[in-house]
Design a protein around this motif. Structure first.
Motif, short mmCIF file in Angstrom:
data_model
loop_
_atom_site.label_atom_id
_atom_site.label_comp_id
_atom_site.label_asym_id
_atom_site.label_seq_id
_atom_site.Cartn_x
_atom_site.Cartn_y
_atom_site.Cartn_z
N LEU A 133 0.81 -1.18 0.03
CA LEU A 133 0.08 -0.13 -0.05
C LEU A 133 0.96 1.26 -0.02
N GLU A 134 0.24 2.30 -0.36
CA GLU A 134 0.96 3.47 -0.15
C GLU A 134 1.09 3.87 1.08
N LYS A 135 2.07 4.74 1.53
CA LYS A 135 2.28 4.84 2.91
C LYS A 135 1.06 5.87 3.61
N GLU A 136 0.57 6.74 2.75
CA GLU A 136 -0.88 7.45 3.61
C GLU A 136 -1.80 6.46 3.61
N GLU A 137 -2.12 5.56 2.88
CA GLU A 137 -3.30 4.68 2.86
C GLU A 137 -2.96 3.63 3.92
N ALA A 138 -1.57 3.13 4.12
CA ALA A 138 -1.38 2.17 5.08
C ALA A 138 -1.48 2.89 6.58
N THR A 139 -1.14 4.06 6.57
CA THR A 139 -1.31 4.87 7.93
C THR A 139 -2.59 4.96 8.35
N GLU A 140 -3.41 5.44 7.54
CA GLU A 140 -4.79 5.87 7.67
C GLU A 140 -5.29 4.52 8.19
N ALA A 141 -5.34 3.26 7.60
CA ALA A 141 -5.89 1.81 7.88
C ALA A 141 -5.41 1.52 9.14
#
Length: 218
Positions: A133-141
């Motif tokens: 995943l992209e870093k931002e997407e992974a962090t949000e999840a």
């Protein structure tokens, strides 16, 4: 009747062995255990499971109990004892049979010996591939998961207080260590997720298994 059975007469062993279990087998075992403590209607069983938040800690779906009762009646494990008229509704009271008691005790012992490990499989599986995943997407999840587990911890502690308040006496030693264990599991998952979030923040997340990692020694 519901509160008496839930808080006073319910055998604590039922809660222990279903803690991280699920599926039809565990649903049947739960229902047999409840009926061994006293005669109940399907609605009363459903209310007991709802009050104790069983779907969250046992994996048992309350909507499956009526089908399970029907199947167990066909197998001679439970029987319809009486029917009660309440307004326009007819309530069927079930009781456990001698065969049901025998099956319950046998399955209980089997499950106590071979319970599944309580690992959060979905969480571990998805985080195995977090690097896809992209870093931002992974962090949000991960942040959403942290909030989910924090809510679960809050609910777990509230359930503990509700049960103690409902029975009017301190929790039994078995119930106390059950709640302590569950609390530690949830706290451990929260700590794990926060560490994952920290790795994402430090951009240490594009980690994949190499072919060398998966080769077995000759």
């Amino acid at each position: 009747m519901v509160s008496d059975i839930l808080y006073t007469n319910l055998n604590i062993q039922i809660y222990i062995f279903v803690f991280y279990q699920g599926g039809e087998c565990m649903t049947r075992l739960m229902l047999l255990g409840l009926l061994k403590q006293g005669d109940l209607s399907g609605y009363e069983i459903k209310r007991i499971l709802e009050i104790s938040d069983a779907e969250n800690w046992s994996g048992i779906q309350t909507g499956s109990i009526y089908y399970a009762l029907k199947k167990m009646e066909e197998e001679g494990l439970v029987r319809q004892k009486t029917t009660e008229q309440t307004g326009n509704r007819v309530k069927t009271i079930f009781s456990i049979t001698d065969k049901g008691v025998e099956v319950f005790q046998k399955r209980l012992l089997e499950k106590m010996k071979h319970t599944k490990t309580g690992l959060p499989s979905e969480l571990y599986t998805t985080l195995t591939f977090v690097g896809e995943l992209e870093k931002e997407e992974a962090t949000e999840a991960v942040e959403m998961n942290i909030k989910h587990y924090e809510r679960a911890l809050k609910n777990w502690k509230q359930d503990r207080m509700d049960k103690e308040k409902g029975q009017g006496t301190p929790l039994s030693p078995f119930m106390k260590i059950l709640f302590d264990n569950g609390e530690k599991h949830i706290e451990a998952d929260i700590d794990y997720l926060k560490k994952v979030k920290s790795l994402l923040k430090d951009q240490v997340y594009k980690i994949k298994l190499s072919r060398e990692d998966t080769n077995e020694e000759a």
